[in-house]
Design a protein around this motif. Structure first.
Motif, mmCIF file in Angstrom:
data_model
loop_
_atom_site.group_PDB
_atom_site.id
_atom_site.type_symbol
_atom_site.label_atom_id
_atom_site.label_comp_id
_atom_site.label_asym_id
_atom_site.label_seq_id
_atom_site.Cartn_x
_atom_site.Cartn_y
_atom_site.Cartn_z
ATOM 1 N N LEU A 120 0.833 -1.204 0.000
ATOM 2 C CA LEU A 120 0.000 0.000 0.000
ATOM 3 C C LEU A 120 0.864 1.249 0.000
ATOM 4 N N ALA B 273 -3.964 -0.187 6.777
ATOM 5 C CA ALA B 273 -4.364 0.994 6.013
ATOM 6 C C ALA B 273 -4.745 2.138 6.943
ATOM 7 N N VAL C 287 -9.863 3.996 -0.751
ATOM 8 C CA VAL C 287 -9.389 2.729 -0.177
ATOM 9 C C VAL C 287 -10.530 2.106 0.613
ATOM 10 N N ASP D 207 -9.161 -3.758 -0.553
ATOM 11 C CA ASP D 207 -8.513 -4.704 0.353
ATOM 12 C C ASP D 207 -9.376 -5.969 0.383
#
Length: 400
Positions: A91, A116, A157, A189
């Motif tokens: 990431l 994240a 995200v 994800d």
């Protein structure tokens, strides 16, 4: 109808984890490794002993086997895949390739995993505008994320499965279309998706998305086996955080071009531009062995989905039969079974205490905030799952 594997027969292949004798409801976190995983690790040692520094040709073949496994899981035979030790590592490389000066805005949810969440929070402290959308209710989450996208947004995200609740996030295809219209990178994800529910990128409208995932949980690959699926439109991106492996192969720009406006640092094409540097290849040996084992046992995405629906349904029914007060323990009974991934999330103000109570009774589970998570796995028998829920009932009665 999909024929489900016999868990007792499957358990015989996990002798070192003793899954037949233990109540390991850690399927959402750390599944047991089959015995072949150990054989893969030993092979890594033997190849190093035999070939010393020329072992890398053998190691890279194992890495390619991992990429092939990822492609199969994504239903995309030609997927361009970068590998890394963690999703955070991948990431960071991705975020470092974005022009955050021209587009200083990131959109995400408050339900993202820590790899994240923490990084985005820190970027927010450093001056990047980070818009955090509530993850609940998940039914319109994709729409609410889409409404936040504009021409100043670099990326959105979001998880395809929420790690606290196991909710599958619907509508990501519409989010992908909105992101494409605004030139926003969609980062999905899928860590809690792969190995428990099929994820075909073409069927789900995610061919333009970046997809993160790894093998620590449902895939039984262990640590060090994470990946980033790189979309075709990413050609030419140059991660600021870069390792020397990213200068291997067909480079862009051509390093022989010495014109004044040519960048000095060249990158390989496609996913190779997101490569790191020297790493411990043992993880890929282990993963390659486990992927072969899954293939031999017929543990395909549809089969694993069938196992998950059966086991999670059994757990949910058994928990309901405990008839505990809702202020002690409850669950989402409105979302249909198909709306969940691989674990049963139970909501309780005593989640941490219940997790400890289960541990005292020989049941391995965990909690995240108010969520107690019970994660089955294909090698667990129905009677083991029922025994774990009975232990949960005992732990709940012991609260007061």
């Amino acid at each position: 109808m999909t024929r489900l594997p016999d868990p007792a027969a499957l358990a015989a292949h996990y002798s070192r984890f003793a899954v037949a004798e233990r109540l390991l409801l850690t399927g959402h976190s750390h599944q047991a490794w089959p015995d072949v995983a150990r054989e893969g690790q030993v092979q890594a040692y033997d190849d190093a002993a035999l070939a010393v520094d020329t072992k890398w040709e053998r190691a890279f073949a194992k890495a390619e086997a991992v990429r092939s496994g990822v492609r199969a899981l994504l239903g995309e035979a030609d997927a361009d895949v970068a590998l890394g030790a963690s999703t955070h590592e991948l990431l960071v490389r991705l975020l470092s390739a974005l022009d955050l000066q021209a587009r200083p805005r990131l959109v995400t949810t408050d339900g993202e995993f820590h790899s994240a969440r923490r990084q985005l929070d820190r970027l927010g402290e450093a001056g990047v505008e980070v818009v955090t959308v509530p993850a609940a209710p998940v039914t319109d989450l994709a729409d609410r994320l889409a409404a936040q996208l504009d021409d100043r947004t670099a990326a959105v995200v979001v998880s395809s499965v929420m790690y606290e609740t196991a909710h599958l996030v619907p509508g990501l295809d519409a989010l992908a279309r909105r992101a494409e219209r605004h030139g926003v990178e969609l980062v999905v994800d899928a860590y809690h998706h792969l190995g428990v529910a099929p994820l075909d990128l073409a069927e789900t409208g995610l061919t333009g998305a970046w997809v993160l995932g790894g093998g620590y949980k449902y895939l039984q690959l262990g640590e060090g086996n994470c990946f980033l699926r790189v979309p075709g439109h990413a050609e030419g991106l140059r991660p600021l955080v870069t390792g020397w492996y990213a200068e291997s192969g067909d480079l862009q720009p051509d390093p022989t071009d010495t014109s004044a406006d040519t960048p000095a640092v060249a990158y390989a094409r496609g996913a190779a531009a997101f490569a790191g540097a020297s790493y411990d290849p043992t993880s890929h040996y282990r993963a390659a062995a486990v992927l072969d084992f899954f293939a031999d046992q017929g543990l395909t995405p549809p089969v694993l989905r069938g196992v998950s629906l059966h086991q999670r349904g059994l757990l949910a029914a058994a928990v309901d039969d405990l008839d505990l007060p809702e202020d002690v323990l409850t669950r989402d009974r409105e979302t249909p079974a198909a709306g969940f991934a691989g674990f049963l999330s139970l909501r309780s103000p005593y989640a941490a205490r219940l997790s400890r109570g289960l541990a005292e009774r020989g049941v391995h589970a965990d909690s995240r905030g108010e969520h107690l998570r019970l994660g089955p796995a294909p090698y667990l028998r129905d009677d083991q799952l029922l025994a774990a829920v009975a232990a949960l009932g005992e732990a709940a009665l012991a609260l007061h």
